[in-house]
Every structure is written in C-alpha cells, then in structure tokens.
Design a protein around this motif. Structure first.
Motif, PDB file in Angstrom:
ATOM      1  N   SER A  80       0.823  -1.138   0.044  1.00 53.72           N
ATOM      2  CA  SER A  80      -0.087   0.010  -0.004  1.00 53.72           C
ATOM      3  C   SER A  80       0.880   1.310  -0.063  1.00 53.72           C
ATOM      4  O   SER A  80       1.908   1.012  -0.099  1.00 53.72           O
ATOM      5  CB  SER A  80      -0.989  -0.024   1.292  1.00 53.72           C
ATOM      6  N   GLU A  81       0.342   2.162  -0.146  1.00 56.96           N
ATOM      7  CA  GLU A  81       1.097   3.618   0.214  1.00 56.96           C
ATOM      8  C   GLU A  81       2.174   3.812   1.144  1.00 56.96           C
ATOM      9  O   GLU A  81       3.515   3.936   1.041  1.00 56.96           O
ATOM     10  CB  GLU A  81       0.085   4.925   0.120  1.00 56.96           C
ATOM     11  N   ARG A  82       1.713   2.919   2.271  1.00 59.32           N
ATOM     12  CA  ARG A  82       2.661   3.361   3.463  1.00 59.32           C
ATOM     13  C   ARG A  82       3.300   2.153   3.878  1.00 59.32           C
ATOM     14  O   ARG A  82       4.572   2.028   4.439  1.00 59.32           O
ATOM     15  CB  ARG A  82       1.836   3.897   4.632  1.00 59.32           C
ATOM     16  N   HIS A  83       2.716   0.949   3.730  1.00 59.85           N
ATOM     17  CA  HIS A  83       3.208  -0.538   3.981  1.00 59.85           C
ATOM     18  C   HIS A  83       3.557  -1.360   2.828  1.00 59.85           C
ATOM     19  O   HIS A  83       2.861  -1.243   1.771  1.00 59.85           O
ATOM     20  CB  HIS A  83       2.171  -1.048   4.700  1.00 59.85           C
ATOM     21  N   ASN A  84       4.586  -2.164   3.026  1.00 59.51           N
ATOM     22  CA  ASN A  84       4.676  -3.495   2.096  1.00 59.51           C
ATOM     23  C   ASN A  84       5.251  -4.486   3.105  1.00 59.51           C
ATOM     24  O   ASN A  84       6.080  -4.395   3.831  1.00 59.51           O
ATOM     25  CB  ASN A  84       5.393  -2.969   1.018  1.00 59.51           C
ATOM     26  N   LEU A  85       4.731  -5.663   2.563  1.00 57.56           N
ATOM     27  CA  LEU A  85       5.398  -6.963   3.030  1.00 57.56           C
ATOM     28  C   LEU A  85       5.756  -7.668   1.918  1.00 57.56           C
ATOM     29  O   LEU A  85       5.392  -7.830   0.876  1.00 57.56           O
ATOM     30  CB  LEU A  85       4.348  -7.626   4.051  1.00 57.56           C
ATOM     31  N   ALA A  86       7.080  -8.116   2.006  1.00 62.70           N
ATOM     32  CA  ALA A  86       8.037  -9.021   0.873  1.00 62.70           C
ATOM     33  C   ALA A  86       8.625 -10.023   1.379  1.00 62.70           C
ATOM     34  O   ALA A  86       9.280 -10.091   2.275  1.00 62.70           O
ATOM     35  CB  ALA A  86       8.485  -7.730   0.175  1.00 62.70           C
ATOM     36  N   LEU A  87       8.662 -10.971   0.345  1.00 63.67           N
ATOM     37  CA  LEU A  87       9.575 -12.155   0.347  1.00 63.67           C
ATOM     38  C   LEU A  87      10.840 -11.406  -0.273  1.00 63.67           C
ATOM     39  O   LEU A  87      10.817 -11.013  -1.399  1.00 63.67           O
ATOM     40  CB  LEU A  87       9.124 -13.148  -0.304  1.00 63.67           C
ATOM     41  N   ILE A  88      12.063 -11.447   0.268  1.00 62.81           N
ATOM     42  CA  ILE A  88      13.356 -11.078  -0.325  1.00 62.81           C
ATOM     43  C   ILE A  88      14.426 -12.207  -0.212  1.00 62.81           C
ATOM     44  O   ILE A  88      14.105 -13.082   0.475  1.00 62.81           O
ATOM     45  CB  ILE A  88      13.703  -9.817   0.672  1.00 62.81           C
ATOM     46  N   MET A  89      15.383 -11.892  -1.122  1.00 65.39           N
ATOM     47  CA  MET A  89      16.363 -12.911  -1.129  1.00 65.39           C
ATOM     48  C   MET A  89      17.673 -12.091  -1.552  1.00 65.39           C
ATOM     49  O   MET A  89      17.736 -11.408  -2.505  1.00 65.39           O
ATOM     50  CB  MET A  89      15.895 -14.150  -2.006  1.00 65.39           C
ATOM     51  N   ALA A  90      18.927 -12.649  -0.887  1.00 69.04           N
ATOM     52  CA  ALA A  90      19.947 -11.725  -1.178  1.00 69.04           C
ATOM     53  C   ALA A  90      21.103 -12.439  -0.358  1.00 69.04           C
ATOM     54  O   ALA A  90      20.632 -13.486   0.593  1.00 69.04           O
ATOM     55  CB  ALA A  90      19.972 -10.280  -0.609  1.00 69.04           C
ATOM     56  N   SER A  91      22.285 -12.080  -0.874  1.00 68.78           N
ATOM     57  CA  SER A  91      23.504 -12.623  -0.109  1.00 68.78           C
ATOM     58  C   SER A  91      23.854 -11.442   0.508  1.00 68.78           C
ATOM     59  O   SER A  91      24.174 -10.457   0.335  1.00 68.78           O
ATOM     60  CB  SER A  91      24.677 -13.097  -1.208  1.00 68.78           C
ATOM     61  N   TYR A  92      24.126 -11.759   2.010  1.00 68.72           N
ATOM     62  CA  TYR A  92      24.361 -10.593   3.016  1.00 68.72           C
ATOM     63  C   TYR A  92      25.756 -10.637   3.638  1.00 68.72           C
ATOM     64  O   TYR A  92      26.205  -9.749   4.092  1.00 68.72           O
ATOM     65  CB  TYR A  92      22.983 -10.885   4.342  1.00 68.72           C
ATOM     66  N   HIS A  93      26.344 -11.669   3.404  1.00 66.78           N
ATOM     67  CA  HIS A  93      27.698 -11.847   4.053  1.00 66.78           C
ATOM     68  C   HIS A  93      28.620 -12.521   2.849  1.00 66.78           C
ATOM     69  O   HIS A  93      28.447 -13.615   2.344  1.00 66.78           O
ATOM     70  CB  HIS A  93      27.623 -12.782   5.361  1.00 66.78           C
ATOM     71  N   ASP A  94      29.792 -11.748   2.745  1.00 70.60           N
ATOM     72  CA  ASP A  94      30.872 -11.935   1.600  1.00 70.60           C
ATOM     73  C   ASP A  94      31.695 -13.325   2.421  1.00 70.60           C
ATOM     74  O   ASP A  94      31.958 -13.110   3.395  1.00 70.60           O
ATOM     75  CB  ASP A  94      31.772 -11.097   1.281  1.00 70.60           C
ATOM     76  N   GLY A  95      31.929 -14.259   1.622  1.00 70.73           N
ATOM     77  CA  GLY A  95      32.866 -15.211   1.807  1.00 70.73           C
ATOM     78  C   GLY A  95      34.383 -14.596   2.051  1.00 70.73           C
ATOM     79  O   GLY A  95      34.821 -13.843   1.479  1.00 70.73           O
ATOM     80  N   PHE A  96      35.010 -15.516   2.897  1.00 67.75           N
ATOM     81  CA  PHE A  96      36.448 -15.217   2.917  1.00 67.75           C
ATOM     82  C   PHE A  96      37.031 -16.374   3.415  1.00 67.75           C
ATOM     83  O   PHE A  96      36.522 -17.365   3.875  1.00 67.75           O
ATOM     84  CB  PHE A  96      36.700 -14.049   3.859  1.00 67.75           C
ATOM     85  N   GLY A  97      38.518 -16.406   3.252  1.00 67.98           N
ATOM     86  CA  GLY A  97      39.140 -17.534   3.686  1.00 67.98           C
ATOM     87  C   GLY A  97      40.482 -17.446   2.784  1.00 67.98           C
ATOM     88  O   GLY A  97      40.636 -16.465   2.362  1.00 67.98           O
ATOM     89  N   TYR A  98      41.524 -18.620   2.948  1.00 72.26           N
ATOM     90  CA  TYR A  98      42.712 -18.415   2.533  1.00 72.26           C
ATOM     91  C   TYR A  98      42.815 -18.200   1.232  1.00 72.26           C
ATOM     92  O   TYR A  98      43.034 -17.216   0.472  1.00 72.26           O
ATOM     93  CB  TYR A  98      43.598 -19.507   2.828  1.00 72.26           C
ATOM     94  N   SER A  99      41.908 -19.116   0.307  1.00 71.94           N
ATOM     95  CA  SER A  99      41.990 -19.118  -1.220  1.00 71.94           C
ATOM     96  C   SER A  99      41.051 -18.081  -1.670  1.00 71.94           C
ATOM     97  O   SER A  99      41.359 -17.548  -3.000  1.00 71.94           O
ATOM     98  CB  SER A  99      41.825 -20.515  -1.672  1.00 71.94           C
ATOM     99  N   VAL A 100      39.947 -17.742  -1.120  1.00 72.82           N
ATOM    100  CA  VAL A 100      39.026 -16.493  -1.375  1.00 72.82           C
ATOM    101  C   VAL A 100      39.852 -15.382  -1.447  1.00 72.82           C
ATOM    102  O   VAL A 100      39.656 -14.661  -2.253  1.00 72.82           O
ATOM    103  CB  VAL A 100      37.755 -16.457  -0.652  1.00 72.82           C
ATOM    104  N   ALA A 101      40.341 -15.043  -0.232  1.00 73.47           N
ATOM    105  CA  ALA A 101      41.252 -13.833  -0.222  1.00 73.47           C
ATOM    106  C   ALA A 101      42.348 -13.507  -1.232  1.00 73.47           C
ATOM    107  O   ALA A 101      42.578 -12.619  -1.836  1.00 73.47           O
ATOM    108  CB  ALA A 101      42.047 -13.563   1.254  1.00 73.47           C
ATOM    109  N   SER A 102      43.011 -14.713  -1.529  1.00 70.76           N
ATOM    110  CA  SER A 102      44.190 -14.864  -2.713  1.00 70.76           C
ATOM    111  C   SER A 102      43.347 -14.350  -3.941  1.00 70.76           C
ATOM    112  O   SER A 102      43.818 -13.513  -4.586  1.00 70.76           O
ATOM    113  CB  SER A 102      44.638 -16.223  -2.710  1.00 70.76           C
TER     114      SER A 102
END
Lengths: 126, 281
Positions: free
Chosen positions: B102-124
């Motif tokens: 509606s004009e002021r409210h909305n309810l939604a299903l969402i999908m996203a990646s929130y945390h980036d991976g890291f680690g020895y080979s990812v950082a490299s």
C-alpha cells in the motif's frame, strides 16, 4: 532624379532602426538541477545587466519583482533562486513612479531534474 | 550455486518485464546507473581490509519494480562499493516479491546474499594478502531468503523489520530492525540510517568461529553464541546535472563481543565510507 531619391530612401530604410536602449542581461548559473521533478530547486544566481544609458529599471522573475535600481546603467546582483519550474528573468524599464514601461532584456532560468516525478525515489543506504 | 540462482531469477524477472513492457509500460519502473567511486573500509576482519581502499571502482545500479516483483541495489553493502567484484557481476542485489503493498506499508519476500565469503583461497582470489588467513577453511557467501516489512511513517521516514535464514551455507538466522530518516537540504538528499541486527550463533560461528583444525599460533579455537551489530550511516546525494549525481556516505558499525572476541576480528568499530559519481539513465 526622383527615382534616385526614392532609391536613397529605400536604402536608408533598410539600415535605419528606431533608437532603442541596448541592453544585456545575464544570469549564472542559468540552469538549476534538482534530484526529482516537483521538488524546489535552489541556486545562488549571479545576475548582471548593462544598458546604454542610466535609467530606472527593475528586475523581475516572471511577475515577481526582485530588485530595482534608479538612474543606473549597469549592476550586478546575487540572489537565492528557489522554485519548482523554469522562470523568465526580465529587466523592465520603469517610469519614475515605478510603473512598467517596456522590457529591456530577458534571460531564462531553467529548472531540470534527474528523475521524473513518477519514478520512485530509492532509499540510499549502506 | 546460489549465485546461479540469483542470476537465473534475475534473468527470468527481466524477461517477464521486457515482454510485458510494451503492454503495460506504467507497471515497469526502473532505474539504471553506472558510476565510478572510491571507498575506504576498516573491516572487522583486519585481514580483509580491502586492497582497493582509495582505488576508483566501477559501480552499477539497477533497480526495478514490475507489479509485485522488485530488485534493489544498495549504495554499498558491508563496505563494498562496487557491483562487479571478483568477476561476480551484480551480486549485491536484493530480489523480492511484495505480498502486500500500500502507499505506506509493504510486506515482501526477499532474497539476497548478506555476507561475503572469505578464507585463505578466497582472499587470494580477491588480491588480499592472506598470510593471516592461512589454515582457515573458506567461508562461503551466504544466500538468505526472508521476509521484510517496511513502513513509511511519513514520506521521509522508513521503518523496516526483516528476518532471513540462510539456505546454502551456515543455515543461520538474521533479524534486522531498520530506521531511516531522509531530509532535504537545498538540492541535497541526506539519509540518516540506523540498523540493529541480530545474528544467530550458527552464523557467527560459521564466519568468525575457529575450529580445532584451524587453530594456529596466535589463533586459538573459538566458538560463540549469537551476536549483535549496530550500524549508523549517513548518505548524501547531490545532482550535478540532469544525468550525473554524486553520492557520498560514511558509516560506523559496532559489534558485540560474540564478534570482537574472535581471534579473526579486531576491536570496534568497523568504519566504511565512499564517494562516487554516477550517470543515471
């Protein structure tokens, strides 16, 4: 002979113009940009005008009087523009009783926007 | 795999939108921008302080709405500025479907990646000096579908509550309460945003825990309970002309001890900032 006079009159009429005060009016910046259509645009406008002889003149933004000068041939003036749409800047020659006599020069202040009014404004965040 | 899902979903949405565009142009609302910016990031993970700090980077923005579908690009997420990262294009999108609107409210299903991976080979792979990450297993980026409720209390105030659960890596949960206030100062739009996030122990331990196999000198084993993050940020947008805008922001993130006690992290605060110019189509 008569034909020669007529030719001279014709030539003179081509080059002769009625005496008119030469006037220059500039506004800088002449473009004001806002993020969204329908929102007031703000700008500090530097205005400069010059006329060939000292007169009483007033600067108008469309119908709104901004500033008047008496017996002046040139001036610079800065003011804060705040509007939602483009406006005409008009330099009027005034009578001594400050009635509009005729337009000496005009300049336009364009208001434009990045986003049209129907587009939703994105909420900016990290 | 989750990246593939995102791209497939995104492609599907674009296709649907394109087909229907001719029929119902007014239902399709989009914004596309290409920008160049500079960011600076004091990451909670000192090993991940970006080598790109201060280096101009490309930034893509593509938001759209079609009927109940939408996609959003943040100015930056977790201190990352760009839409193209390590060859992964446009992976900061939030895709969503509004269940009610509606004009002021909305309810939604969402999908996203929130945390980036890291680690020895990812950082490299990201060009980060990874000696401090040696011996760490790679943490993968997550993929967290969820439910989000937004309430515009006025034209200039946004309240949002969301809950997400990862379905691909750590299977942890996240709860977020967001408050944003926008004020107009001459031609500037200024956004003050404050967000409180809760992370389940599964999520905290997946990214910041240290398993017995990862123990090294100066890196003891670490397991924790759930944790909180409090973010405060200010973002300003200013029009340069009809097509170019400049956008700048600074943010500060505070984490609870569940995060800061980890041998992988440094003390508070995490600081992020950016400045960019963007061409808006």
């Amino acid at each position: 002979m008569f034909f020669r006079y007529r030719l001279l009159l014709l030539a003179a009429s081509l080059f002769w113009q009625p005496a008119q005060a030469e006037a220059l009016l500039s506004a800088s910046p002449s473009n004001c940009v806002t993020l969204q259509q329908g929102r007031e645009c703000h700008a500090q406008i530097q205005t400069a005008w010059t006329i060939s002889q000292p007169l009483t003149v007033c600067l108008y933004l469309d119908e709104q009087q901004l500033q008047c000068w008496h017996n002046t041939a040139s001036a610079q003036w800065q003011w804060h523009f705040k509007d939602m749409q483009s406006r005409q800047l008009i330099l009027w020659q005034m009578t001594d009783s400050e009635q509009k006599l005729h337009v000496l020069a005009t300049a336009r202040i364009e208001v434009s926007w990045v986003q049209s009014a129907h587009k939703k404004r994105l909420w900016r965040r990290f | 795999m989750k990246k593939l899902w995102l791209l497939l979903l995104y492609g599907l949405l674009l296709t649907i939108s394109s087909i229907s565009l001719a029929e119902e142009e007014s239902a399709f609302n989009w914004q596309f921008g290409v920008g160049l910016g500079v960011s600076h990031n004091r990451n909670l993970l000192p090993a991940m302080d970006s080598p790109r700090n201060g280096i101009p980077q490309l930034q893509l923005l593509f938001d759209f709405e079609y009927k109940n579908w939408f996609a959003e690009t943040p100015s930056l997420r977790s201190g990352q500025l760009f839409g193209v990262r390590s060859g992964r294009l446009l992976d900061d999108f939030t895709l969503g479907y509004r269940l009610s609107n509606s004009e002021r409210h909305n309810l939604a299903l969402i999908m996203a990646s929130y945390h980036d991976g890291f680690g020895y080979s990812v950082a490299s792979g990201d060009g980060i000096s990874s000696s401090k990450l040696e011996g760490l297993h790679n943490r993968e980026s997550d993929f967290m579908p969820g439910l989000r409720y937004q309430f515009y209390t006025t034209d200039n105030q946004l309240l949002s509550l969301q809950v997400n659960k990862d379905i691909t890596t750590h299977h942890g949960d996240m709860l977020r309460l967001f408050y944003g206030f926008r004020f107009e100062q001459h031609n500037w739009d200024l956004y003050f945003n404050s967000e409180l996030s809760w992370y389940s122990a599964k999520l905290v331990n997946y990214y910041y825990g240290v398993t017995a196999a990862e123990v090294r000198s100066g890196r003891p084993q670490y397991q924790s309970g759930s944790g909180w993050r409090w973010h405060n940020g200010l973002v300003g947008v200013y029009p340069l002309n009809k097509h170019w805008i400049t956008e700048l922001g600074a943010g500060i993130n505070w984490y609870t001890q569940a995060f800061t006690d980890s041998p992988l992290t440094r003390n508070n605060p995490e600081v992020v900032s950016f400045v960019l110019i963007r061409y808006v189509f």
